[in-house]
Design a protein around this motif. Structure first.
Motif, PDB file in Angstrom:
ATOM      1  N   GLY A 304      54.719 -14.467  -6.342  1.00  0.00           N
ATOM      2  CA  GLY A 304      55.320 -14.943  -5.134  1.00  0.00           C
ATOM      3  C   GLY A 304      54.216 -14.904  -3.738  1.00  0.00           C
ATOM      4  N   ILE A 305      53.465 -13.700  -3.978  1.00  0.00           N
ATOM      5  CA  ILE A 305      52.515 -13.485  -2.930  1.00  0.00           C
ATOM      6  C   ILE A 305      51.502 -14.545  -3.231  1.00  0.00           C
ATOM      7  N   ALA A 306      50.905 -14.589  -4.278  1.00  0.00           N
ATOM      8  CA  ALA A 306      49.759 -15.537  -4.622  1.00  0.00           C
ATOM      9  C   ALA A 306      50.177 -16.984  -4.143  1.00  0.00           C
ATOM     10  N   ARG A 307      51.520 -17.420  -4.454  1.00  0.00           N
ATOM     11  CA  ARG A 307      51.679 -18.659  -3.927  1.00  0.00           C
ATOM     12  C   ARG A 307      51.717 -18.811  -2.494  1.00  0.00           C
ATOM     13  N   LEU A 308      52.280 -17.982  -1.868  1.00  0.00           N
ATOM     14  CA  LEU A 308      52.298 -18.042  -0.431  1.00  0.00           C
ATOM     15  C   LEU A 308      51.033 -18.048   0.110  1.00  0.00           C
ATOM     16  N   MET A 309      50.049 -17.222  -0.572  1.00  0.00           N
ATOM     17  CA  MET A 309      48.741 -17.246  -0.018  1.00  0.00           C
ATOM     18  C   MET A 309      47.932 -18.549  -0.367  1.00  0.00           C
ATOM     19  N   ASP A 310      48.259 -19.212  -1.405  1.00  0.00           N
ATOM     20  CA  ASP A 310      47.717 -20.567  -1.347  1.00  0.00           C
ATOM     21  C   ASP A 310      48.245 -21.438  -0.417  1.00  0.00           C
ATOM     22  N   GLY A 311      49.328 -21.304   0.289  1.00  0.00           N
ATOM     23  CA  GLY A 311      49.677 -21.982   1.457  1.00  0.00           C
ATOM     24  C   GLY A 311      48.853 -21.934   2.618  1.00  0.00           C
ATOM     25  N   HIS A 312      48.585 -20.582   2.759  1.00  0.00           N
ATOM     26  CA  HIS A 312      47.835 -20.127   3.764  1.00  0.00           C
ATOM     27  C   HIS A 312      46.405 -20.788   3.662  1.00  0.00           C
ATOM     28  N   ARG A 313      45.863 -20.756   2.403  1.00  0.00           N
ATOM     29  CA  ARG A 313      44.464 -21.346   2.059  1.00  0.00           C
ATOM     30  C   ARG A 313      44.398 -22.807   2.286  1.00  0.00           C
ATOM     31  N   GLN A 314      45.264 -23.403   2.071  1.00  0.00           N
ATOM     32  CA  GLN A 314      45.416 -24.879   2.268  1.00  0.00           C
ATOM     33  C   GLN A 314      45.383 -25.278   3.755  1.00  0.00           C
ATOM     34  N   LEU A 315      45.858 -24.394   4.609  1.00  0.00           N
ATOM     35  CA  LEU A 315      45.913 -24.427   6.158  1.00  0.00           C
ATOM     36  C   LEU A 315      44.474 -24.311   6.690  1.00  0.00           C
ATOM     37  N   ILE A 316      44.176 -23.105   6.304  1.00  0.00           N
ATOM     38  CA  ILE A 316      43.175 -22.506   6.988  1.00  0.00           C
ATOM     39  C   ILE A 316      41.678 -22.839   6.362  1.00  0.00           C
ATOM     40  N   ALA A 317      41.559 -23.390   5.091  1.00  0.00           N
ATOM     41  CA  ALA A 317      39.990 -23.507   4.500  1.00  0.00           C
ATOM     42  C   ALA A 317      39.382 -24.716   5.351  1.00  0.00           C
ATOM     43  N   PRO A 318      40.249 -25.739   5.485  1.00  0.00           N
ATOM     44  CA  PRO A 318      39.524 -26.714   6.132  1.00  0.00           C
ATOM     45  C   PRO A 318      38.861 -26.432   7.699  1.00  0.00           C
ATOM     46  N   LYS A 319      39.326 -25.500   8.221  1.00  0.00           N
ATOM     47  CA  LYS A 319      39.070 -24.983   9.400  1.00  0.00           C
ATOM     48  C   LYS A 319      37.651 -24.017   9.323  1.00  0.00           C
ATOM     49  N   PHE A 320      37.563 -23.395   8.230  1.00  0.00           N
ATOM     50  CA  PHE A 320      36.140 -22.864   7.910  1.00  0.00           C
ATOM     51  C   PHE A 320      35.307 -23.933   7.463  1.00  0.00           C
ATOM     52  N   ALA A 321      35.828 -24.859   6.787  1.00  0.00           N
ATOM     53  CA  ALA A 321      34.891 -25.987   6.213  1.00  0.00           C
ATOM     54  C   ALA A 321      34.187 -26.607   7.738  1.00  0.00           C
ATOM     55  N   ALA A 322      35.078 -26.807   8.589  1.00  0.00           N
ATOM     56  CA  ALA A 322      34.861 -27.502  10.047  1.00  0.00           C
ATOM     57  C   ALA A 322      33.668 -26.470  10.713  1.00  0.00           C
ATOM     58  N   VAL A 323      33.884 -25.399  10.632  1.00  0.00           N
ATOM     59  CA  VAL A 323      32.737 -24.564  11.482  1.00  0.00           C
ATOM     60  C   VAL A 323      31.530 -24.597  10.526  1.00  0.00           C
ATOM     61  N   ASP A 324      31.419 -24.646   9.239  1.00  0.00           N
ATOM     62  CA  ASP A 324      30.416 -24.786   8.436  1.00  0.00           C
ATOM     63  C   ASP A 324      29.605 -26.202   8.509  1.00  0.00           C
ATOM     64  N   GLU A 325      30.215 -27.098   8.719  1.00  0.00           N
ATOM     65  CA  GLU A 325      29.691 -28.372   8.925  1.00  0.00           C
ATOM     66  C   GLU A 325      28.982 -28.703  10.331  1.00  0.00           C
TER      67      GLU A 325
END
Ligand SMILES: Cc1ncc(COP(=O)(O)O)c(C=O)c1O
Length: 427
Positions: A304-325
């Motif tokens: 359950g923790i891992a599933r929730l953290m997947d949800g966080h990742r989907q929201l924030i990973a694009p933001k990290f990608a935007a910084v790198d870009e």
């Protein structure tokens, strides 16, 4: 490379970048990249919790009434739920209030006032207490040391943990009583401590008999890629090396469920847990067990923790990608800045051209962009190279992160160009 550019090319780049900066400033933006906080959408992932535990659901697994006093160590079902995340058996975990930082603070203060069982005397009665501080690091760790007069000794991070030759040399000094470690997805460098680093930290010979690793695993489950990085078991490594009481582990659900209403966790050896509870029992009659039940009902298990953290990742990973870009678009190949592409955690660490980090922050401010003050990733706010900057992309919207990252890239470039031109003019 900026440093090998002809004067004419440098002048042209300066002109173009000054113009880009002026355009950016003219937009009159107001953006904040300082806050390592979850975005509202991330908090929404746990909004179901606000209705938990349900009406009249207040009985714990052992039949206790969670509304009442007591349960100093935390409900067994909560300690079981977080055993994997903390990396300690449930019997060796204490559930605190909402902030793991408070548990770190208490451990340091109790060590100062009372010492551990192996301490010749309370730390405050030593002529000097020192902590090793891997850099760049977390300003709030440094603030605790500063508050209580602990001398901070910076140690460089390598990408897979602190420089262990340096650490092993420094811990021979008996005044070195502790060390801050953020072993996974370090704030802000993103370091993941290697197996070898952890084995050496567990086994190294220390001058102080009561040396402690303040093992702040704040980002244990905060992955930014599909790979869920694992690190070695510090408690086991310390036990195997004959130093069973060396590690004090801290974690929390601040960035799993709710940053202001999560659960803080402490894990350690049996002796250290007994030490902790013996102090804590004077401080509180017991923690908020309704919040503990709320977490058990909502998260259920490690999956359950891992599933929730997947949800966080989907929201924030694009933001990290935007910084790198944005940084790549403006700075790639110029040799003026390095930045991390973290596999987890909450920050991007940028090393600006040495001597320009403060100027970058000032330029950003001029353009309406709030950045964490230069130096804040170093003890006492003193970065000897005036180079490291911490970028926190999680809180603003993706669009704001895109715009802000472009602004940061322009500021990094402009500060470097101005510095290079000043250097050439002086030469
Ligand atoms: C390394 C690290 N430790 C601890 C914390 C704070 O944890 P808590 O909310 O549990 O006090 C943070 C928050 O940014 C952090 O980056």
């Amino acid at each position: 490379m900026l440093s090998t550019m002809s004067d004419a090319d440098l002048d042209a780049l300066a002109q173009k970048t000054e113009a880009e900066f002026a355009d950016f400033r003219a937009r009159g933006l107001k953006l904040d990249m300082t806050r390592g906080k979850p975005a509202p959408e991330q908090l929404d992932l746990s909004s179901e919790m606000l209705a938990l535990p349900a009406n009249r659901d207040f009985t714990t697994r052992d039949g206790e009434d969670a509304r009442n006093y007591g349960g100093l160590q935390g409900l067994p079902e909560v300690r079981e739920l977080f055993s994997e995340m903390v990396g300690a058996p449930a019997s060796q975990i204490v559930v605190g209030e909402n902030a793991s930082l408070a548990m770190m603070h208490d451990c340091l203060v109790w060590a100062m006032l009372r010492g551990f069982s192996a301490s010749p005397r309370p730390w405050s009665q030593e002529p000097q207490v020192s902590f090793l501080c891997p850099v760049p690091g977390y300003d709030r760790h440094f603030a605790i040391c500063e508050e209580y007069g602990v001398r901070m000794i910076p140690v460089p991070l390598t990408g897979h943990g602190p420089d262990m030759d340096e650490v092993e040399r420094l811990v021979a000094d008996p005044s070195v009583k502790g060390m801050w470690c953020v072993p996974k997805y370090s704030n802000p460098s993103g370091d993941i401590y290697s197996e070898e680093t952890i084995a050496r930290l567990a086994a190294m010979k220390t001058g102080a008999p009561d040396f402690r690793l303040f093992w702040d695993n704040a980002y244990a489950v905060h992955h930014l890629t599909e790979r869920r990085h694992e690190i070695a078991d510090i408690l086991q490594a310390c036990a195997d090396a004959g130093n069973p009481d060396r590690a004090l582990i801290f974690a929390s659900t601040s960035k799993v469920t709710l940053a202001g209403a999560g659960l803080a966790l402490f894990g350690s050896s049996r002796a250290n847990v007994a030490w902790y509870l013996d102090r804590a029992k004077r401080r509180t009659i017991g923690p908020d067990k309704l919040n503990q039940l709320r977490h058990v009902r909502f998260l259920r298990d490690a999956e359950g923790i891992a599933r929730l953290m997947d949800g966080h990742r989907q929201l924030i990973a694009p933001k990290f990608a935007a910084v790198d870009e944005a940084l790549t678009k403006y700075l790639d190949g110029l040799g003026i800045a390095r930045w991390t592409q973290p596999a987890g955690g909450y920050f991007v660490s940028v090393d600006a051209r040495p001597g320009t980090a403060k100027a970058v922050v000032a330029l950003a401010r001029e353009a309406g962009l709030a950045l964490t003050p230069a130096g804040s990733t170093w003890p006492l706010g003193e970065d000897p190279d005036d180079s490291n900057l911490r970028i926190a992309p999680t809180y603003p919207s993706l669009e704001d992160v895109r715009v802000a990252s472009t602004g940061i890239a322009i500021c990094l470039l402009l500060a470097a160009i101005r510095d290079e031109r000043t250097a050439r003019a002086a030469a």
